[in-house]
Design a protein around this motif. Structure first.
Motif, short mmCIF file in Angstrom:
data_model
loop_
_atom_site.label_atom_id
_atom_site.label_comp_id
_atom_site.label_asym_id
_atom_site.label_seq_id
_atom_site.Cartn_x
_atom_site.Cartn_y
_atom_site.Cartn_z
N ARG A 140 0.83 -1.21 0.00
CA ARG A 140 0.00 0.00 0.00
C ARG A 140 0.87 1.26 0.00
O ARG A 140 0.34 2.36 -0.13
CB ARG A 140 -0.94 -0.03 1.21
CG ARG A 140 -1.85 -1.26 1.15
CD ARG A 140 -3.07 -1.08 2.02
NE ARG A 140 -2.78 -1.28 3.43
CZ ARG A 140 -3.66 -1.05 4.41
NH1 ARG A 140 -4.86 -0.58 4.10
NH2 ARG A 140 -3.35 -1.29 5.66
N GLU A 141 2.15 1.10 0.18
CA GLU A 141 3.08 2.23 0.05
C GLU A 141 4.09 1.85 -1.02
O GLU A 141 4.64 0.75 -0.98
CB GLU A 141 3.79 2.51 1.37
CG GLU A 141 4.74 3.68 1.31
CD GLU A 141 5.40 4.00 2.66
OE1 GLU A 141 5.36 5.16 3.07
OE2 GLU A 141 5.94 3.09 3.31
N LYS A 142 4.31 2.76 -1.95
CA LYS A 142 5.26 2.48 -3.03
C LYS A 142 6.15 3.68 -3.27
O LYS A 142 5.75 4.82 -3.03
CB LYS A 142 4.50 2.24 -4.36
CG LYS A 142 3.82 0.93 -4.44
CD LYS A 142 3.13 0.80 -5.79
CE LYS A 142 2.26 -0.44 -5.78
NZ LYS A 142 1.51 -0.56 -7.04
N LEU A 143 7.32 3.40 -3.80
CA LEU A 143 8.16 4.48 -4.30
C LEU A 143 7.70 4.82 -5.71
O LEU A 143 7.36 3.94 -6.50
CB LEU A 143 9.62 4.04 -4.34
CG LEU A 143 10.25 3.80 -2.98
CD1 LEU A 143 11.58 3.08 -3.14
CD2 LEU A 143 10.43 5.11 -2.24
N GLN A 144 7.70 6.11 -6.00
CA GLN A 144 7.41 6.54 -7.37
C GLN A 144 8.40 7.64 -7.70
O GLN A 144 8.63 8.55 -6.89
CB GLN A 144 5.98 7.09 -7.48
CG GLN A 144 5.59 7.46 -8.92
CD GLN A 144 4.25 8.20 -9.05
OE1 GLN A 144 3.70 8.69 -8.07
NE2 GLN A 144 3.74 8.29 -10.26
N CYS A 145 9.00 7.57 -8.88
CA CYS A 145 9.81 8.70 -9.32
C CYS A 145 9.61 8.85 -10.81
O CYS A 145 9.23 7.90 -11.49
CB CYS A 145 11.28 8.53 -8.96
SG CYS A 145 11.94 6.91 -9.23
N GLY A 146 9.81 10.04 -11.29
CA GLY A 146 9.54 10.25 -12.69
C GLY A 146 9.87 11.65 -13.14
O GLY A 146 10.29 12.50 -12.35
N ALA A 147 9.68 11.85 -14.44
CA ALA A 147 10.00 13.13 -15.06
C ALA A 147 8.84 13.54 -15.96
O ALA A 147 8.19 12.68 -16.57
CB ALA A 147 11.28 13.00 -15.89
N GLU A 148 8.56 14.84 -15.99
CA GLU A 148 7.49 15.36 -16.83
C GLU A 148 8.03 16.49 -17.68
O GLU A 148 8.68 17.41 -17.17
CB GLU A 148 6.32 15.89 -15.97
CG GLU A 148 5.78 14.91 -14.94
CD GLU A 148 5.09 13.67 -15.52
OE1 GLU A 148 4.63 13.73 -16.68
OE2 GLU A 148 5.03 12.64 -14.82
#
Lengths: 376, 376
Positions: A122-130
């Motif tokens: 229910r907890e996740k890492l998220q990373c990204g670029a926009e």
């Protein structure tokens, strides 16, 4: 001993030293790649008004978020379940006046009240670029290269990318293969299950070849190109070929599943999913989209971006991540010598009492008369 | 333009590129110092059962936390307001069998439903280190050196440390200056306000000299030592002097306020507060304490640690943080050359259409015929 698994709620866990070290290293590597390509990090808050988190992007459902009343404003707040709407809010808000294209990145945790599918987390890492203000082929190429390089820097091997065309059915229905009103949804559904018979029954005979235009990119794109849609797909096909050629040097394996739409609810003409060898489930997805917002006119502002979910990759590589060397500092050691060792990259662990030893502190080396000595 | 300050709840904010870059750099520097001294990071979840977050440490109040019912377990959960109880839970749980002293570190966000005092922020950064299984002078020295070096590495100038003896009144009441039952609380209160008259009225005449044993460390410790408490304070005074001498090389300014207890509700014999020039409010605090837990016997397991709250420091230094150079990559640039530039540390920003320029992308340099050229 207390069993801590009893103490933490379902789908939430602690990362202990080994996994946490891999997490820190992998998250830094991913951010360093995005930063190197000119993306600037922004840090939105962990919680904000539910309304704000649920707007701007189709496919993000506030009923999947942890929600609660803010005792200060008495309005509903929520824990973020996705960074993307927050980046959209910033781009349309305080950075509305910033020059375009605007390159923004993010990294942190997201939470949902339920895990999805086979993954109970229910907890996740998220990373990204926009990349905000651009959704052309050049934007798609850049975003894909950054995403692939980021995964490789984190430690992923044999990255593969699955391309899709999220608005394919809409495009074909409008320009080449008209459908009865109400049939579009049925055609989409049958394409999802790749059911040729069902597709014919739904009046989508012309769409059947799409089922077979899947798999390895080079073969699948040929099959897609062979569908005579009066040129309705020509520019899309050319774009996919240009993107595929540009990302070939990354070594990523390419596949095509042109009618795949799960997870691409807010994407426009181009979408992709990222996988890596040995990692269960998808590692990320991205594509072109539009940010709805007061500032963007009726159509919304164009953007291209990706999100990575590196947890499964981290769990995989933590097992083989080397433990760093550590120098034991005996009682009464020279603090200046120890400081100099740290300044050139050594980790140290100091004895605090007679009972402490290099072994009990997990050290690979010891400081002996001003020299670092390896332990057998 | 939408005014985003309307869109975010009170006490919550976005960090935009400049402040976010400083945050990333400062948080990495702090973690690198802790890591160098042998501390291993652990990553507890953002939320867990309220009961678990509120136990183990006095002074942590669940009514300050954002709380909500977990739809899965139907139990109350909360957003963490402090990492320390989570580290205690891990040390007493899955790491109960790990060798002591156990060095753990953490870094991330904490949230409270209300800001405190003059600071309206409801989300804060917290990072720190815990030395579990040790609370002697050597442990106090190590923890202080790590804390000071971490702040200096993040960019703090003129760090100052204020020492306190959290259980001073209890010690004196038990061993030297007995108090009427019920008078201890009154004496503590009058010491807090440094009110000599009030202290006498509360029956704490013997405690009056403590009011004056404050200020610059060297002077204040003399005054504390001059209090004739039949040797009840001798070991404490010797310990403070030893700690002061050991941390002198850090260059931190030392002060003493022996009866200060605000924020030290769970500390035992030693506590400290950290400040830096130009930064409003405290930057951190720490000391010796005991972790309550099933595994630790009635008294709890001893520990020494610190927490830093670097937000105010980050806000201060972000204004003067240099922006990194960025190379503009014109349309049709050589991707291999660009990749090579990034691999040696350059940031790049690529043109995606004819309209993009080095100026619009905020670049300091441009790629011209394979060469990086500085822009005027």
């Amino acid at each position: 001993m207390t069993d801590d698994t009893d103490l933490l709620p379902e789908g939430l866990e602690d990362r202990l030293p080994r996994e946490a070290a891999t997490t820190t290293r992998a998250m830094r590597s991913i951010q360093d790649v995005m930063h190197g390509h000119g993306y600037d990090r922004v840090l939105p808050p962990m919680i904000e008004f539910e309304k704000s988190l649920a707007s701007r992007m189709a496919g993000i459902q506030s009923r999947r978020m942890f929600r609660f009343v803010d005792p200060s404003s008495l309005r509903m707040m929520a824990l973020r379940s996705d960074f993307t709407p927050q980046i959209g809010r910033i781009a349309q808000g305080r950075l509305a006046g910033a020059a375009r294209p605007l390159r923004l990145m993010y990294a942190g945790q997201v939470l949902t009240i339920k895990g999805d599918g086979l993954d109970p987390a229910r907890e996740k890492l998220q990373c990204g670029a926009e990349l905000i203000g651009a959704d052309n082929v050049a934007a798609a190429i850049e975003i894909l290269i950054v995403a692939i390089e980021a995964l490789q820097a984190a430690g992923a091997r044999s990255v593969s990318v699955d391309f899709t065309l999220p608005d394919l059915v809409d495009t074909l229905a409008a320009k080449a293969f008209p459908l009865e009103p109400g049939a579009i949804e049925a055609v989409r559904r049958e394409l999802d299950t790749k059911d040729a018979g069902g597709l014919r029954d739904a009046g989508g005979e012309a769409y059947v070849p799409l089922i077979y235009a899947t798999g390895d990119f080079d073969g699948a794109i040929e099959k897609l190109a062979a569908i005579d849609a009066g040129g309705a797909l020509a520019s899309r096909i050319a774009a996919l070929r240009e993107i595929a050629a540009a990302i070939a040097p990354t070594g990523a394996r390419l596949t095509l599943d042109p009618s795949e739409r799960h997870g691409f609810e807010y994407q426009s003409w181009f979408g992709f999913t990222l996988y890596a060898e040995g990692v269960r489930g998808l590692l990320g997805r991205g594509g072109t989209y539009r940010i709805a917002g007061a500032n963007a006119g009726g159509e919304g502002e164009v953007a291209t971006g990706f999100s990575l979910y590196p947890d499964a990759l981290i769990d995989l590589i933590a097992q083989s991540e080397p433990l760093s060397d550590k120098v034991f500092l005996p009682l009464g050691h020279d603090r200046e010598v120890a400081a100099r060792l740290r300044s050139i990259g050594w980790r140290t662990a100091a004895a605090l009492s007679e009972g402490d030893s290099a072994v009990s502190l997990g050290c690979s080396h010891t400081l002996d008369g001003g020299e670092v000595v390896a332990l057998a």
